[in-house]
Design an enzyme around this catalytic site. Structure first.
Site, PDB file in Angstrom:
ATOM      1  N   SER A 131      -5.621 -55.157   2.117  1.00 34.18           N
ATOM      2  CA  SER A 131      -6.576 -54.513   3.025  1.00 34.18           C
ATOM      3  C   SER A 131      -8.020 -54.826   2.664  1.00 34.18           C
ATOM      4  O   SER A 131      -8.930 -54.299   3.298  1.00 34.18           O
ATOM      5  CB  SER A 131      -6.359 -52.993   3.006  1.00 34.18           C
ATOM      6  N   HIS A 165      -2.652 -57.592   7.951  1.00 34.20           N
ATOM      7  CA  HIS A 165      -2.956 -56.251   7.462  1.00 34.20           C
ATOM      8  C   HIS A 165      -2.419 -55.186   8.422  1.00 34.20           C
ATOM      9  O   HIS A 165      -3.024 -54.893   9.456  1.00 34.20           O
ATOM     10  CB  HIS A 165      -4.479 -56.107   7.280  1.00 34.20           C
ATOM     11  N   GLU A 177      -4.411 -56.319  11.593  1.00 36.73           N
ATOM     12  CA  GLU A 177      -5.596 -57.143  11.435  1.00 36.73           C
ATOM     13  C   GLU A 177      -5.146 -58.520  10.920  1.00 36.73           C
ATOM     14  O   GLU A 177      -4.460 -58.612   9.906  1.00 36.73           O
ATOM     15  CB  GLU A 177      -6.527 -56.475  10.421  1.00 36.73           C
ATOM     16  N   ASN A 215     -11.861 -52.040   6.642  1.00 30.04           N
ATOM     17  CA  ASN A 215     -12.286 -51.328   5.443  1.00 30.04           C
ATOM     18  C   ASN A 215     -13.737 -51.586   5.053  1.00 30.04           C
ATOM     19  O   ASN A 215     -14.314 -50.802   4.301  1.00 30.04           O
ATOM     20  CB  ASN A 215     -11.352 -51.654   4.281  1.00 30.04           C
TER      21      ASN A 215
END
Length: 308
Positions: A131, A165, A177, A215
């Site tokens: 991530s 992700h 993702e 993130n």
């Protein structure tokens, strides 16, 4: 903007490395939605047992709510097979793609991808569920020792690595993702996208930067909330209530950090800080101390909230 044309993903058998909540969730959606056989491996037999139990509960819940028939749930369970400790990574030799879902640690992932590249077929896609960590660094570790990264063999080895992700909890969250390393081939990207879509996911694309899109935006927000608590600007409940009622967030940032895992939050925040050198990403001292104390959030029974 029109959606990209999907190619056939060609994944007849999937490998999943890691039987935690993320790995088991990826295995479940692959078996239920993409309907492919899944081989799952984890070094911890206890974690495998725990993960399979969770999957059984989730499938039973889907049956009870009418989202799946009993037969569909049974078929999904039968598609998931555990690779034993004796076979280890060698048990994944015949998969068309493997998704790594272990903890956020660059050295660990580099060691795993070096081993996967040695054990799996040269045409198998090597995907990471990281991530925040650089896909380019992970891809470089898939180049066999002795080969130059600029050689045709070296470029081909790294070209099959991609970032895929998924979000937690995987069966519920609709997004994946997709992240390309500098070395990732277009074919690898296209097939990985198609597989994510086959798993019932919407796909967004990010460049290979620390934290990607998700993130790089979320973690500084959570970190800032922790700093507000640390400085005594507001109480835990007032911080979370402000975001829930004032911004219509389903849960407050401190509760969300607990659900993600404070150790995971710290690892990602450190990746952002070290990857950019920007002081705005410095982890909150309180976050570091809570991880030091073993207060990791919901999974450990204590974080900003108590869960026992």
């Amino acid at each position: 903007m029109s959606a990209p044309t999907l190619v056939a993903h060609g994944i007849r058998r999937l490998g999943v490395l890691g039987a935690g909540q993320m790995g088991m969730g990826i295995a479940m959606v692959s078996a239920v939605r993409a309907k492919v056989p899944v081989l799952i491996y984890d070094r911890s037999p206890e974690q495998v047992k725990k993960g399979l139990s969770l999957m059984d509960k989730l499938l039973d819940k889907d049956v009870n709510k009418g989202r799946l028939t009993t037969e569909q749930a049974k078929e999904a369970k039968e598609r998931v097979e555990v690779v034993g400790a004796e076979a280890a990574l060698k048990g994944l030799r015949d998969v068309d793609m493997v998704v790594e879902a272990v903890s956020e640690n660059l050295q660990l992932k580099q060691a795993i991808f070096a081993s996967l590249a040695a054990e799996l077929r040269p045409d198998a896609i090597l995907a990471t569920n990281t991530s925040s960590i650089s896909i380019t660094k992970i891809a470089a570790s898939a180049i066999p020792e002795g080969l130059k990264a600029s050689s045709e063999e070296g470029k081909k080895a790294a070209a099959r690595v991609v970032g895929l992700h998924f979000f937690n909890p995987v069966p519920v969250m609709k997004l994946v993702e997709l992240i390309s390393a500098l070395q990732t081939s277009q074919e690898t990207l296209d097939r990985a996208r198609s597989f994510a879509v086959a798993c019932g996911k919407e796909v967004t694309v990010s460049k290979d930067v620390p934290g990607f899109v998700s993130n790089a935006l979320l973690m500084p927000f959570l970190n800032e909330a922790i700093m507000h608590l640390e400085k005594g600007i507001a109480t835990r409940d007032d911080i979370d209530t402000t975001l829930k009622l004032g911004m219509n967030h389903p849960m407050g940032p401190l509760q969300l950090a607990d659900f993600i895992g404070l150790d995971t939050c710290l690892a990602i925040q450190n990746t952002l800080y070290q990857g950019t050198g920007d002081s705005k990403y410095r982890p909150a001292v309180l976050l570091e101390r809570m991880v030091d104390a073993g207060w990791l959030g919901k999974k450990s029974g204590k974080g900003f909230y108590d869960y026992n």
